[in-house]
Design an enzyme around this catalytic site. Sequence first.
Site, short mmCIF file in Angstrom:
data_model
loop_
_atom_site.label_atom_id
_atom_site.label_comp_id
_atom_site.label_asym_id
_atom_site.label_seq_id
_atom_site.Cartn_x
_atom_site.Cartn_y
_atom_site.Cartn_z
N GLY A 127 0.82 -1.22 0.00
CA GLY A 127 0.00 0.00 0.00
C GLY A 127 0.85 1.26 0.00
O GLY A 127 2.08 1.21 -0.09
N ILE A 129 1.47 3.60 2.37
CA ILE A 129 2.38 3.82 3.49
C ILE A 129 3.54 2.83 3.43
O ILE A 129 4.70 3.19 3.63
CB ILE A 129 1.64 3.75 4.83
CG1 ILE A 129 0.69 4.95 4.97
CG2 ILE A 129 2.62 3.71 6.01
CD1 ILE A 129 -0.17 4.94 6.23
N THR A 211 2.31 0.74 13.56
CA THR A 211 1.91 2.14 13.40
C THR A 211 0.56 2.24 12.70
O THR A 211 0.17 3.33 12.28
CB THR A 211 2.97 2.92 12.58
OG1 THR A 211 3.10 2.28 11.29
CG2 THR A 211 4.31 2.93 13.28
N ARG A 213 -3.18 0.13 13.19
CA ARG A 213 -4.26 0.16 14.18
C ARG A 213 -3.95 -0.89 15.25
O ARG A 213 -3.54 -2.00 14.94
CB ARG A 213 -5.62 -0.11 13.53
CG ARG A 213 -6.16 1.05 12.70
CD ARG A 213 -6.52 2.24 13.60
NE ARG A 213 -7.10 3.35 12.84
CZ ARG A 213 -6.40 4.38 12.38
NH1 ARG A 213 -5.08 4.42 12.55
NH2 ARG A 213 -7.00 5.37 11.73
N GLU A 242 -6.69 3.14 23.31
CA GLU A 242 -5.76 4.25 23.45
C GLU A 242 -6.33 5.33 24.38
O GLU A 242 -7.36 5.91 24.07
CB GLU A 242 -5.45 4.84 22.08
CG GLU A 242 -4.76 3.86 21.15
CD GLU A 242 -4.48 4.43 19.76
OE1 GLU A 242 -4.92 5.58 19.49
OE2 GLU A 242 -3.85 3.74 18.95
N HIS A 261 0.32 7.32 19.74
CA HIS A 261 -0.27 7.49 18.41
C HIS A 261 0.13 8.84 17.81
O HIS A 261 -0.71 9.67 17.44
CB HIS A 261 -1.80 7.37 18.48
CG HIS A 261 -2.41 7.00 17.16
ND1 HIS A 261 -3.66 6.44 17.05
CD2 HIS A 261 -1.95 7.10 15.88
CE1 HIS A 261 -3.96 6.22 15.78
NE2 HIS A 261 -2.93 6.61 15.06
#
Length: 294
Positions: A127, A129, A211, A213, A242, A261
């Site tokens: 993908g 990222i 990094t 979910r 979180e 995050h």
Amino acid sequence: IVTSTEEIISLVEKAQPEIVITKEMEVPPEAIEAFPSSVKLLCEAGTGYNNIPIDLARSRGIAVANIPTYSNESVAHMVITYIMNFGAAIFDQARMLHNNDRKNFTVFQHPIYEITGKTLGMIGGSGTIGTCVADVAIPLGMNILISSRKDKLPSGHKYENHPRVKVVSFDELFQKSDFVSINCPLNAETRHSVGEREIRMMKSTAFLINTARGAIINEADLIKCMKENVIAGAGLDTQEVEPPPEDSDIWHLDNVFLTPHIGWRRLETRQRLVDMTADNIESYNKGEMKNIVN
């Protein structure tokens, strides 16, 4: 900060808006059901939209838009930051000095490694990222493994046929990587897809980095494995909840390193997020729906 379902419903009912903007907050089905008919666009100011029941929103005539590319480089650089820190044991070295332990000036307390020649495995690495991560990792001399059921990258992919990029099975990636980075979206298929089975496949010297979910990793399984020192360490910019519950053991593991995050929070990234959110809304106002996910 709006946190409860009741607060969401109350705020939207009071304002009777046409557009609702959210940022990585849970929008439960009850809230969508209670939205007034005035709501036509729900704009998630972020990439992930697993927090929104998009099918239910569509059934109520509410379009859901996201911001798909605003943090690609920022999140990719977070992955590289973890890799560089793990390679030099910086987290551990700094902690020792902070605790007035100076032994690491004269005695090797932690193994440290060059990054060149190490193998980075990426879950979801084909993908945008993942590609950005490869853009930095390859010049550092790293070899890249990407998991895929199709045994190849999409046709025309930037790293198709690259000599240092190899497509492998899910299991092989865990077995052969020095660093495993999770870069896939959270959905029904990927939730808890990384658990005790996968972690025990990894090298004892390997590191796990998330990094994406938090819920992609089965956190209870991770805690169990880290207590047993199955792998060298884990770096989690995202967690299942979180922040994690106060009584979670994850706070107290010396081989698990948490960040709150922050992968998307760099100054330039946040400004880009605001600009692209405004673009989504402007496009909607012009009748040109943009970045609609439902």
